[in-house]
Motif scaffolding. Structure first.
Motif, PDB file in Angstrom:
ATOM      1  N   ARG A 192       0.706  -1.105   0.013  1.00 16.33           N
ATOM      2  CA  ARG A 192      -0.161   0.075   0.148  1.00 16.33           C
ATOM      3  C   ARG A 192       1.056   1.270  -0.108  1.00 16.33           C
ATOM      4  N   PRO A 193       0.561   2.336  -0.427  1.00 19.48           N
ATOM      5  CA  PRO A 193       1.141   3.495  -0.482  1.00 19.48           C
ATOM      6  C   PRO A 193       1.645   4.005   1.070  1.00 19.48           C
ATOM      7  N   ALA A 194       0.945   3.758   2.009  1.00 19.78           N
ATOM      8  CA  ALA A 194       1.366   3.871   3.270  1.00 19.78           C
ATOM      9  C   ALA A 194       2.661   3.170   3.593  1.00 19.78           C
ATOM     10  N   ASP A 195       2.691   1.807   3.135  1.00 15.50           N
ATOM     11  CA  ASP A 195       3.877   0.876   3.483  1.00 15.50           C
ATOM     12  C   ASP A 195       5.098   1.535   2.654  1.00 15.50           C
ATOM     13  N   LEU A 196       4.643   1.952   1.316  1.00 12.78           N
ATOM     14  CA  LEU A 196       6.050   2.262   0.688  1.00 12.78           C
ATOM     15  C   LEU A 196       6.586   3.705   1.133  1.00 12.78           C
ATOM     16  N   LEU A 197       5.771   4.357   1.574  1.00 11.27           N
ATOM     17  CA  LEU A 197       6.288   5.827   2.110  1.00 11.27           C
ATOM     18  C   LEU A 197       7.025   5.352   3.718  1.00 11.27           C
ATOM     19  N   SER A 198       6.645   4.375   4.318  1.00  8.72           N
ATOM     20  CA  SER A 198       7.359   4.032   5.683  1.00  8.72           C
ATOM     21  C   SER A 198       8.584   3.020   5.399  1.00  8.72           C
ATOM     22  N   ARG A 199       8.795   2.720   4.074  1.00  9.20           N
ATOM     23  CA  ARG A 199      10.055   2.019   3.626  1.00  9.20           C
ATOM     24  C   ARG A 199      10.934   2.902   2.650  1.00  9.20           C
ATOM     25  N   ALA A 200      10.615   4.128   2.484  1.00  8.31           N
ATOM     26  CA  ALA A 200      11.222   5.031   1.621  1.00  8.31           C
ATOM     27  C   ALA A 200      12.811   5.172   1.778  1.00  8.31           C
ATOM     28  N   SER A 201      13.093   4.942   3.236  1.00 10.35           N
ATOM     29  CA  SER A 201      14.779   4.948   3.318  1.00 10.35           C
ATOM     30  C   SER A 201      15.324   3.811   2.563  1.00 10.35           C
ATOM     31  N   VAL A 202      14.878   2.622   2.576  1.00 12.06           N
ATOM     32  CA  VAL A 202      15.153   1.736   1.599  1.00 12.06           C
ATOM     33  C   VAL A 202      15.970   2.261   0.266  1.00 12.06           C
ATOM     34  N   GLU A 240      16.655   5.308  -0.137  1.00 13.47           N
ATOM     35  CA  GLU A 240      17.500   6.325   0.263  1.00 13.47           C
ATOM     36  C   GLU A 240      16.775   7.569  -0.095  1.00 13.47           C
ATOM     37  N   VAL A 241      15.402   7.474   0.463  1.00 12.12           N
ATOM     38  CA  VAL A 241      14.583   8.819   0.033  1.00 12.12           C
ATOM     39  C   VAL A 241      14.220   9.160   1.534  1.00 12.12           C
ATOM     40  N   GLU A 242      14.175  10.422   1.842  1.00 16.22           N
ATOM     41  CA  GLU A 242      13.817  10.972   3.216  1.00 16.22           C
ATOM     42  C   GLU A 242      12.536  11.657   3.060  1.00 16.22           C
ATOM     43  N   VAL A 243      11.298  11.084   3.674  1.00 15.54           N
ATOM     44  CA  VAL A 243      10.137  11.442   3.854  1.00 15.54           C
ATOM     45  C   VAL A 243       9.798  11.888   5.246  1.00 15.54           C
ATOM     46  N   ASP A 244       8.820  12.751   5.434  1.00 14.89           N
ATOM     47  CA  ASP A 244       8.232  13.438   6.494  1.00 14.89           C
ATOM     48  C   ASP A 244       7.457  12.089   6.904  1.00 14.89           C
ATOM     49  N   GLN A 245       7.741  11.793   8.637  1.00 11.07           N
ATOM     50  CA  GLN A 245       7.392  10.827   9.307  1.00 11.07           C
ATOM     51  C   GLN A 245       5.930  10.621   9.231  1.00 11.07           C
ATOM     52  N   ALA A 246       5.016  11.907   9.111  1.00 12.42           N
ATOM     53  CA  ALA A 246       3.674  11.992   9.134  1.00 12.42           C
ATOM     54  C   ALA A 246       3.114  11.198   7.621  1.00 12.42           C
ATOM     55  N   SER A 247       3.869  11.407   6.841  1.00 10.74           N
ATOM     56  CA  SER A 247       3.306  11.117   5.475  1.00 10.74           C
ATOM     57  C   SER A 247       2.715   9.740   5.341  1.00 10.74           C
ATOM     58  N   SER A 248       3.213   8.688   6.047  1.00 17.12           N
ATOM     59  CA  SER A 248       2.864   7.204   5.966  1.00 17.12           C
ATOM     60  C   SER A 248       1.431   7.201   6.745  1.00 17.12           C
ATOM     61  N   VAL A 249       1.425   7.812   7.662  1.00 22.07           N
ATOM     62  CA  VAL A 249       0.141   8.020   8.488  1.00 22.07           C
ATOM     63  C   VAL A 249      -0.940   8.658   7.770  1.00 22.07           C
ATOM     64  N   ASP A 250      -0.615   9.471   7.249  1.00 21.93           N
ATOM     65  CA  ASP A 250      -1.594  10.487   6.218  1.00 21.93           C
ATOM     66  C   ASP A 250      -2.256   9.366   5.238  1.00 21.93           C
ATOM     67  N   ALA A 251      -1.178   8.585   4.350  1.00 22.53           N
ATOM     68  CA  ALA A 251      -1.710   7.928   3.524  1.00 22.53           C
ATOM     69  C   ALA A 251      -2.534   6.636   3.827  1.00 22.53           C
ATOM     70  N   GLY A 252      -2.217   6.196   5.140  1.00 25.76           N
ATOM     71  CA  GLY A 252      -3.085   5.149   5.521  1.00 25.76           C
ATOM     72  C   GLY A 252      -4.388   5.834   6.220  1.00 25.76           C
ATOM     73  N   ARG A 253      -4.360   6.881   6.345  1.00 19.84           N
ATOM     74  CA  ARG A 253      -5.904   7.379   6.751  1.00 19.84           C
ATOM     75  C   ARG A 253      -6.636   7.635   5.579  1.00 19.84           C
TER      76      ARG A 253
END
Length: 419
Positions: A269-279, A281-294
């Motif tokens: 899911r998009p929320a999972d992709l954002l939570s693993r963005a560091s794999v 080497e992409v830096e994302v806002d910590q709240a983005s995964s939560v927002d996508a899950g919402r």
């Protein structure tokens, strides 16, 4: 000799966290239409983080042609979000208010509450709904001030250049639609839960999910890579689920892709992709995964029209005539059972042999709901009323109904209809 996950059992191998990370780094990543138009529903930071993550995939990113077709088809409804999303939420609140008032009216008759007392209770409900609508409008004003123009479309133009699969030739497209319809009739994934779209005005009817699947898998086969599909779709015709946990793709889909390519399938899911963005080497806002899950959690609920006493009564009457076992099973989905009917109970009601499969058991619900919708007896946007659940993979373990239906069943009993 074979092992635990060989042959027909390959789909039951659950991907480890390391497996998923490797897939993110090496697999073809196919993006579904709902991910693209959810960019208009996310908060601006989430949208930018997701676009940045997708861009990092480079030439491993692909969008099936059918997904892009659905994106353009639905863009007008998504483009003005959060305004469109606010309207959807406001409409849902209004529908919920009506459902609550109907439930209170039924309750009042059952327990002998007088009209004055009932009016006081319903007035509090109306005040609460109106207050929520006001808060939504305030949030909308803040979002409008933050977002202007259409920067998302401009970024997608660059991101997807050369990354969309070619359209299918007419003969191949026709064969795919026929296969999708066969799967819907047989309750085979993916896409069988889109049976309500078969009689729609869409050229492909209910075949959209299968077309996305077909185009993504064939492209990944050409690339000789594993395949990772990113979708916001949370339905069980894609996912192997255990309660609220998403284990991975349906085992049948994993097996099908393995038989086609000899490689592995992943679902995210998009929320999972954002939570693993560091794999990546992409830096994302910590709240983005939560927002996508919402957004994923509320989308289907907001879009669905609730069942009513009248609609449920009409369906049960028709089921009694044409599918009495299904009617009996539906009547068991009461609040004391949590709106669930076990597989064992269905076998008992139907006096089925132990070796009988339950594929197709929900077909009469879909067929009669569609017929009653054509007659105007059931609202067009209701959720499927009796859905097979597969927490253990292939076999349906139980069936569930929309959240409002158990109370409606009690309401029908209270007003003297068959329990």
């Amino acid at each position: 000799m074979h092992g635990l996950y060989d042959g027909e059992f390959v789909g039951f191998k659950i991907a480890s966290s390391g497996d998923v990370d490797t897939a993110l780094r090496e697999a073809v990543v196919a993006v579904d239409a709902n991910v693209l138009f959810d960019l208009y529903r996310f908060r601006p930071q989430t949208s930018q983080d997701l676009i940045k993550t997708l861009k990092s995939l480079g030439d491993r990113l692909v969008v099936p042609h059918q997904a892009l077709r659905e994106f353009w088809r639905r863009r007008q409804r998504s483009q003005d979000s959060p305004r469109g999303a606010t309207k959807t939420a406001t409409d849902a609140l209004a529908r919920s208010g009506r459902s609550i008032r109907d439930a209170l009216a039924t309750w009042a008759k059952a327990v002998g509450v007088d009209d004055d007392e009932l009016s006081g209770v319903t007035a509090r409900v109306d005040d609460f709904i109106d207050a929520l609508k006001g808060e939504l409008q305030e949030v909308l004003q803040d979002a409008d001030a933050e977002r202007g123009g259409d920067p998302i479309l401009e970024q997608l133009e660059g991101l997807l250049a050369g990354r969309v699969t070619a359209p299918l030739e007419h003969e191949e497209w026709t064969e795919c639609v026929a296969e999708a319809n066969r799967r819907i009739d047989a309750d085979e994934p993916p896409g069988y839960l889109d049976a309500d779209k078969q009689d729609s005005d869409l050229p492909e009817g209910g075949a959209g999910d299968y077309l996305v699947w077909y185009q993504a898998t064939r492209y990944a086969k050409e690339q000789a890579r594993d395949l990772l599909i990113v979708t916001r779709d949370q339905k069980e015709d894609w996912w192997w689920r255990q309660q609220s946990d998403f284990i991975g793709p349906r085992p049948e889909l994993t097996l099908e892709y393995h038989q086609l390519t000899g490689r592995r399938l992943f679902l995210m899911r998009p929320a999972d992709l954002l939570s693993r963005a560091s794999v990546l080497e992409v830096e994302v806002d910590q709240a983005s995964s939560v927002d996508a899950g919402r957004v994923a959690d509320i989308e289907e609920e907001l879009a669905a029209e609730p069942w009513t006493l009248e609609a449920l009564s009409a369906l049960l009457e028709r089921l009694d005539q044409e599918a009495p076992v299904q009617a009996a099973a539906l009547r068991l989905a009461t609040p004391d059972r949590g709106g669930r009917v076990s597989r064992e109970k269905v076998y008992e009601l139907g006096e089925y042999a132990d070796d009988r499969m339950l594929r197709g058991f929900t077909r009469p619900f879909r067929r009669l709901t569609a017929a009653l919708q054509d007659e105007g007896a059931i609202p067009a946007g209701v959720s499927p009323i009796f859905v097979a659940r597969y927490p253990d993979g292939v076999k349906a373990s139980y069936f569930s109904v929309p959240s409002e239906v158990p109370q409606l069943l009690e309401g029908l009993s209270a007003r003297g209809d068959r329990p």
